[in-house]
Design a protein around this motif. Structure first.
Motif, PDB file in Angstrom:
ATOM      1  N   PHE A  88      33.519  20.048  18.241  1.00  0.00           N
ATOM      2  CA  PHE A  88      32.356  20.817  18.680  1.00  0.00           C
ATOM      3  C   PHE A  88      32.620  22.317  18.614  1.00  0.00           C
ATOM      4  N   SER A  89      33.886  22.708  18.798  1.00  0.00           N
ATOM      5  CA  SER A  89      34.239  24.127  18.751  1.00  0.00           C
ATOM      6  C   SER A  89      35.247  24.382  17.634  1.00  0.00           C
ATOM      7  N   THR A  90      35.115  25.537  16.983  1.00  0.00           N
ATOM      8  CA  THR A  90      36.085  25.943  15.972  1.00  0.00           C
ATOM      9  C   THR A  90      37.136  26.883  16.558  1.00  0.00           C
ATOM     10  N   TYR A  91      37.075  27.176  17.850  1.00  0.00           N
ATOM     11  CA  TYR A  91      37.983  28.131  18.472  1.00  0.00           C
ATOM     12  C   TYR A  91      39.415  27.589  18.472  1.00  0.00           C
ATOM     13  N   PRO A  92      40.409  28.407  18.089  1.00  0.00           N
ATOM     14  CA  PRO A  92      41.807  27.924  18.024  1.00  0.00           C
ATOM     15  C   PRO A  92      42.505  28.014  19.377  1.00  0.00           C
ATOM     16  N   PHE A  93      42.079  27.210  20.342  1.00  0.00           N
ATOM     17  CA  PHE A  93      42.644  27.238  21.689  1.00  0.00           C
ATOM     18  C   PHE A  93      44.167  27.168  21.681  1.00  0.00           C
ATOM     19  N   TYR A  94      44.708  26.325  20.811  1.00  0.00           N
ATOM     20  CA  TYR A  94      46.130  25.984  20.825  1.00  0.00           C
ATOM     21  C   TYR A  94      47.044  27.177  20.599  1.00  0.00           C
ATOM     22  N   ILE A  95      46.580  28.210  19.913  1.00  0.00           N
ATOM     23  CA  ILE A  95      47.484  29.326  19.617  1.00  0.00           C
ATOM     24  C   ILE A  95      47.805  30.157  20.857  1.00  0.00           C
ATOM     25  N   PHE A  96      47.020  29.976  21.934  1.00  0.00           N
ATOM     26  CA  PHE A  96      47.215  30.775  23.140  1.00  0.00           C
ATOM     27  C   PHE A  96      48.056  30.069  24.207  1.00  0.00           C
ATOM     28  N   GLY A  97      48.434  28.805  23.977  1.00  0.00           N
ATOM     29  CA  GLY A  97      49.333  28.112  24.887  1.00  0.00           C
ATOM     30  C   GLY A  97      48.780  27.975  26.301  1.00  0.00           C
ATOM     31  N   ASN A  98      49.711  27.976  27.277  1.00  0.00           N
ATOM     32  CA  ASN A  98      49.332  27.867  28.695  1.00  0.00           C
ATOM     33  C   ASN A  98      48.447  26.649  28.964  1.00  0.00           C
ATOM     34  N   GLU A 101      47.878  24.299  24.317  1.00  0.00           N
ATOM     35  CA  GLU A 101      48.584  23.828  23.127  1.00  0.00           C
ATOM     36  C   GLU A 101      48.341  22.338  22.871  1.00  0.00           C
ATOM     37  N   LYS A 102      47.824  21.635  23.878  1.00  0.00           N
ATOM     38  CA  LYS A 102      47.527  20.209  23.697  1.00  0.00           C
ATOM     39  C   LYS A 102      46.414  19.995  22.662  1.00  0.00           C
ATOM     40  N   ALA A 103      45.696  21.063  22.323  1.00  0.00           N
ATOM     41  CA  ALA A 103      44.635  20.960  21.311  1.00  0.00           C
ATOM     42  C   ALA A 103      45.149  21.253  19.905  1.00  0.00           C
ATOM     43  N   MET A 104      46.478  21.280  19.732  1.00  0.00           N
ATOM     44  CA  MET A 104      47.066  21.547  18.415  1.00  0.00           C
ATOM     45  C   MET A 104      46.529  20.561  17.378  1.00  0.00           C
ATOM     46  N   GLU A 106      46.237  18.022  14.336  1.00  0.00           N
ATOM     47  CA  GLU A 106      47.167  17.121  13.675  1.00  0.00           C
ATOM     48  C   GLU A 106      47.337  17.567  12.225  1.00  0.00           C
ATOM     49  N   GLU A 107      48.418  17.100  11.598  1.00  0.00           N
ATOM     50  CA  GLU A 107      48.646  17.436  10.200  1.00  0.00           C
ATOM     51  C   GLU A 107      47.455  16.990   9.354  1.00  0.00           C
ATOM     52  N   GLY A 108      46.967  17.895   8.538  1.00  0.00           N
ATOM     53  CA  GLY A 108      45.844  17.594   7.665  1.00  0.00           C
ATOM     54  C   GLY A 108      44.476  17.896   8.251  1.00  0.00           C
ATOM     55  N   GLU A 109      44.423  18.283   9.532  1.00  0.00           N
ATOM     56  CA  GLU A 109      43.121  18.572  10.135  1.00  0.00           C
ATOM     57  C   GLU A 109      42.617  19.980   9.831  1.00  0.00           C
ATOM     58  N   LEU A 110      43.540  20.908   9.570  1.00  0.00           N
ATOM     59  CA  LEU A 110      43.114  22.254   9.196  1.00  0.00           C
ATOM     60  C   LEU A 110      42.786  22.279   7.707  1.00  0.00           C
ATOM     61  N   PRO A 111      41.675  22.886   7.331  1.00  0.00           N
ATOM     62  CA  PRO A 111      41.331  22.956   5.900  1.00  0.00           C
ATOM     63  C   PRO A 111      42.430  23.667   5.109  1.00  0.00           C
ATOM     64  N   PHE A 112      42.817  23.099   3.984  1.00  0.00           N
ATOM     65  CA  PHE A 112      43.816  23.705   3.102  1.00  0.00           C
ATOM     66  C   PHE A 112      43.312  23.574   1.680  1.00  0.00           C
ATOM     67  N   LYS A 113      43.087  24.713   1.025  1.00  0.00           N
ATOM     68  CA  LYS A 113      42.467  24.719  -0.290  1.00  0.00           C
ATOM     69  C   LYS A 113      43.448  25.033  -1.415  1.00  0.00           C
ATOM     70  N   GLY A 114      44.741  25.091  -1.088  1.00  0.00           N
ATOM     71  CA  GLY A 114      45.747  25.300  -2.121  1.00  0.00           C
ATOM     72  C   GLY A 114      46.009  26.763  -2.412  1.00  0.00           C
ATOM     73  N   ASP A 115      46.798  26.988  -3.448  1.00  0.00           N
ATOM     74  CA  ASP A 115      47.167  28.348  -3.832  1.00  0.00           C
ATOM     75  C   ASP A 115      45.954  29.114  -4.360  1.00  0.00           C
ATOM     76  N   LEU A 116      46.002  30.424  -4.221  1.00  0.00           N
ATOM     77  CA  LEU A 116      44.992  31.311  -4.800  1.00  0.00           C
ATOM     78  C   LEU A 116      45.593  31.847  -6.098  1.00  0.00           C
ATOM     79  N   GLU A 117      44.937  31.574  -7.223  1.00  0.00           N
ATOM     80  CA  GLU A 117      45.528  31.886  -8.520  1.00  0.00           C
ATOM     81  C   GLU A 117      44.611  32.781  -9.362  1.00  0.00           C
ATOM     82  N   ILE A 118      45.173  33.873  -9.844  1.00  0.00           N
ATOM     83  CA  ILE A 118      44.476  34.793 -10.740  1.00  0.00           C
ATOM     84  C   ILE A 118      45.161  34.685 -12.100  1.00  0.00           C
ATOM     85  N   GLY A 119      44.379  34.509 -13.161  1.00  0.00           N
ATOM     86  CA  GLY A 119      44.960  34.378 -14.498  1.00  0.00           C
ATOM     87  C   GLY A 119      45.464  35.695 -15.042  1.00  0.00           C
TER      88      GLY A 119
END
Length: 211
Positions: A88-98, A101-104, A106-119
């Motif tokens: 429901f929220s996109t806020y990165p609660f986990y980076i602030f700890g206290n 961090e329980k909202a960290m 899981e592996e693969g849940e953060l969008p990853f679009k690969g390397d940025l490549e310029i020809g």
């Protein structure tokens, strides 16, 4: 016959704002080819400050080919900018700890679009923004202040927000042949010898030189 030394940080005497970019890179995750230059009145040493959200623990790379021209204020947005979007929220609660961090994610849940490549031989205009995972083909031109969110075909001209193809620079058979010839991989001597053909659209001479 050889051209300028690609290991020269500032190849234009009396004009230190232009630098061969590879000589200013400190990050192992930024790879830049020979003769690609960055033009910035504040100095080409500031380039890496425009590569945003680029964290070693994520491991994505910014890869830039040879003979590219990068104007002042071009920004590269890397995968570290991405937030989890499945809740429901996109806020990165986990980076602030206290306790948050329980909202960290899981592996693969953060969008990853690969390397940025310029020809190779790509011209990126003033204050353009290139988003994570985008691939820009060789010979392309990105208009000033564009926001590039999708891959850019080789030898196309794109512009706008989001950037769209305005037109192709050449017919597709010519583009295919230029990509096959790949003059940017020639020696400095060979490039110098055939410079008039490279800047003058003499495909016949390029073809003969590539044999």
């Amino acid at each position: 016959m050889k051209g300028p030394n690609p290991n020269n940080k500032t190849p234009l005497e009396g004009f230190p704002q232009v630098g061969f970019l590879k000589n200013f890179i400190t990050s192992n995750n930024i790879l830049v080819g020979d003769y690609t230059y960055y033009d910035d009145p504040q100095g080409p040493e500031n380039f890496e400050s425009n590569v945003l959200y680029h964290f070693d623990f994520i491991g994505d790379k910014l890869i830039i080919g040879k003979f590219c021209a990068i104007a002042t204020g071009v920004k590269f947005i890397m995968n570290g900018a991405n937030h989890k979007m499945s809740g429901f929220s996109t806020y990165p609660f986990y980076i602030f700890g206290n306790g948050w961090e329980k909202a960290m994610p899981e592996e693969g849940e953060l969008p990853f679009k690969g390397d940025l490549e310029i020809g190779h031989d790509v011209w990126i205009g003033y204050e353009s923004t290139i988003m994570a995972g985008v691939k820009i083909g060789s010979g392309a031109i990105v208009a000033s202040k564009s926001v590039v969110t999708q891959d850019v075909p080789p030898y196309s001209i794109v512009g706008g927000n989001p950037a769209k193809v305005i037109r192709m620079r050449f017919e597709q058979p010519v583009i295919d042949e230029l990509l096959n010839i790949a003059w940017w991989n020639w020696t400095e001597d060979k490039i110098t010898e055939n410079l008039d053909a490279i800047v003058g659209c003499d495909l016949i001479k390029l073809r003969e030189a590539s044999l």
